[in-house]
Design a protein around this motif. Structure first.
Motif, mmCIF file in Angstrom:
data_model
loop_
_atom_site.group_PDB
_atom_site.id
_atom_site.type_symbol
_atom_site.label_atom_id
_atom_site.label_comp_id
_atom_site.label_asym_id
_atom_site.label_seq_id
_atom_site.Cartn_x
_atom_site.Cartn_y
_atom_site.Cartn_z
ATOM 1 N N ALA A 233 6.842 -0.453 7.649
ATOM 2 C CA ALA A 233 5.852 0.147 6.794
ATOM 3 C C ALA A 233 5.556 -1.056 5.913
ATOM 4 O O ALA A 233 4.358 -1.367 5.375
ATOM 5 C CB ALA A 233 6.053 1.385 6.324
ATOM 6 N N ARG A 234 6.826 -1.669 5.290
ATOM 7 C CA ARG A 234 6.440 -2.623 4.341
ATOM 8 C C ARG A 234 5.827 -3.721 4.629
ATOM 9 O O ARG A 234 5.236 -4.477 3.866
ATOM 10 C CB ARG A 234 8.056 -2.944 3.660
ATOM 11 N N TYR A 235 5.793 -3.982 5.976
ATOM 12 C CA TYR A 235 5.087 -5.247 6.621
ATOM 13 C C TYR A 235 3.681 -4.848 6.367
ATOM 14 O O TYR A 235 2.782 -5.832 6.041
ATOM 15 C CB TYR A 235 5.582 -5.601 7.886
ATOM 16 N N PHE A 236 3.119 -3.581 6.686
ATOM 17 C CA PHE A 236 1.858 -3.285 6.334
ATOM 18 C C PHE A 236 1.516 -3.382 4.860
ATOM 19 O O PHE A 236 0.465 -3.778 4.689
ATOM 20 C CB PHE A 236 1.380 -1.799 6.921
ATOM 21 N N MET B 139 -1.751 -5.559 3.593
ATOM 22 C CA MET B 139 -2.985 -5.394 2.883
ATOM 23 C C MET B 139 -3.366 -6.264 1.853
ATOM 24 O O MET B 139 -4.514 -6.036 1.315
ATOM 25 C CB MET B 139 -2.660 -3.893 2.364
ATOM 26 N N CYS B 140 -2.452 -7.107 1.321
ATOM 27 C CA CYS B 140 -2.653 -7.940 0.293
ATOM 28 C C CYS B 140 -2.888 -9.354 0.659
ATOM 29 O O CYS B 140 -3.110 -10.195 -0.072
ATOM 30 C CB CYS B 140 -1.838 -7.659 -0.892
ATOM 31 N N ALA B 141 -2.256 -9.590 2.059
ATOM 32 C CA ALA B 141 -2.256 -11.036 2.397
ATOM 33 C C ALA B 141 -3.570 -11.756 2.778
ATOM 34 O O ALA B 141 -4.478 -11.056 2.846
ATOM 35 C CB ALA B 141 -1.288 -11.073 3.750
ATOM 36 N N ASP B 142 -3.395 -13.122 2.773
ATOM 37 C CA ASP B 142 -4.767 -13.956 2.837
ATOM 38 C C ASP B 142 -4.903 -14.052 4.465
ATOM 39 O O ASP B 142 -5.881 -14.254 4.830
ATOM 40 C CB ASP B 142 -4.733 -15.159 2.517
ATOM 41 N N PRO C 236 -7.715 -11.510 7.968
ATOM 42 C CA PRO C 236 -7.334 -9.821 7.717
ATOM 43 C C PRO C 236 -8.132 -9.040 7.539
ATOM 44 O O PRO C 236 -7.948 -7.685 7.575
ATOM 45 C CB PRO C 236 -6.448 -9.884 6.454
ATOM 46 N N THR C 237 -9.551 -9.363 7.309
ATOM 47 C CA THR C 237 -10.585 -8.374 7.163
ATOM 48 C C THR C 237 -10.808 -6.789 7.965
ATOM 49 O O THR C 237 -10.756 -6.049 7.508
ATOM 50 C CB THR C 237 -12.068 -8.948 7.035
#
Length: 304
Positions: free
Chosen positions: A135-138, A142-145, A107-108
């Motif tokens: 937006a909640r998917y974003f 932002m915190c996902a591996d 995700p970098t």
């Protein structure tokens, strides 16, 4: 005889002739060790590329790579692989466009692009809406591996369109843009001018700041020596100096400058804007001082 079968016979005939030439020269090596190839394929898989998608990319038959990776008919992974297959696989690394939509990838780059757009003033709702996603998917991403390749491509395309855009011209309210910028500043995020397109996805890359340069240089006055044609290694500061000189004092196009520095035109343009912004913040001004109009081919023909 069909055109396909004729082409296959011609190709096979050429292969047999080439095979005979190599055997006669003592250079025939139809197989090589499978270990390095298997390791490379496993790295590609770890990056998010499914084996079946890799086979499809190279137009291989289904389960073509099974024996290489896992073995078959009760035997372990293959010890040998065809030379042509090895060369083809070892020379390959997937780009973002090669991954299937559902592939889970690093995700970098996605995170950096979203952060950079927020530095510009584009809030998550605006970016998500442009990508056609909630937006909640974003917020989760932002915190996902990992993120899906579909999302990464959508964010990349929006970033390409908005990296130098004014949020107010794209439906973002002034107070929302201001709040977004302040929040991004508190987080210590970097804007688009801190990233080059060819390194933004690299987890080991660092933003273009005045930090200690990681690249080696050779001696003093590296930029001037490079411009004079000497073969030296450009460090980060020398590279910035060369780029500014080419933009400021030559009539080279952005594409020509990018080619000389082995950059993409987008990355070169962004670096030039970054230098202009830095100079403006310091009370200086840099601009393209040299301009030579280029005559187009049709203009030359009309003049003749």
């Amino acid at each position: 005889m069909s055109a396909t079968s004729y082409a296959q016979r011609v190709a096979h005939s050429r292969w047999r002739r080439r095979r005979g030439e190599l055997i006669a020269a003592g250079q025939w090596m139809p197989f090589v060790a499978a270990g390095p190839v298997r390791d490379h394929v496993n790295k590609i898989r770890a990056a998010g590329m499914p084996v079946r998608a890799l086979e499809q990319h190279f137009e291989m038959s289904a389960h073509h790579l099974d024996h290489l990776l896992w073995g078959s008919e009760g035997s372990g992974p293959g010890e040998k692989v065809r030379t042509e297959t090895a060369r083809m696989l070892l020379a390959y690394w997937p780009t973002l466009d090669h991954f299937p939509d559902s592939a889970r990838i690093d995700p970098t780059g996605t995170r950096r692009r979203i952060e950079a757009l927020q530095v510009r003033g584009f809030n998550l709702i605006a970016v998500a809406g442009k990508c056609g996603m909630p937006a909640r998917y974003f917020q989760k991403a932002m915190c996902a591996d990992k993120v899906t390749a579909r999302m990464a491509r959508a964010v990349r395309d929006v970033y390409g369109a908005w990296w130098d855009a004014d949020p107010l011209e794209h439906g973002v309210l002034d107070w929302v843009a201001g709040r977004t910028r302040r929040a991004a500043e508190r987080q210590g995020w970097y804007g688009p001018l801190a990233w080059d397109d060819d390194t933004i996805d690299d987890p080991t890359a660092v933003p273009q700041t005045d930090a200690v340069q990681p690249l080696a240089a050779e001696g003093e006055d590296v930029a001037a020596r490079w411009l004079m044609g000497e073969s030296v290694i450009l460090g980060r500061s020398a590279r910035r100096e060369v780029l500014q000189h080419l933009f400021e004092w030559t009539s080279d196009t952005t594409e020509e400058i990018a080619a000389r520095l082995e950059m993409t035109p987008e990355a070169a343009e962004r670096a030039w804007h970054r230098q202009q912004a830095k100079a403006a913040a310091e009370g200086r001004r840099v601009w393209r001082r040299v301009y030579t109009p280029r005559i187009k081919q049709n203009d030359m023909e009309e003049a003749a």
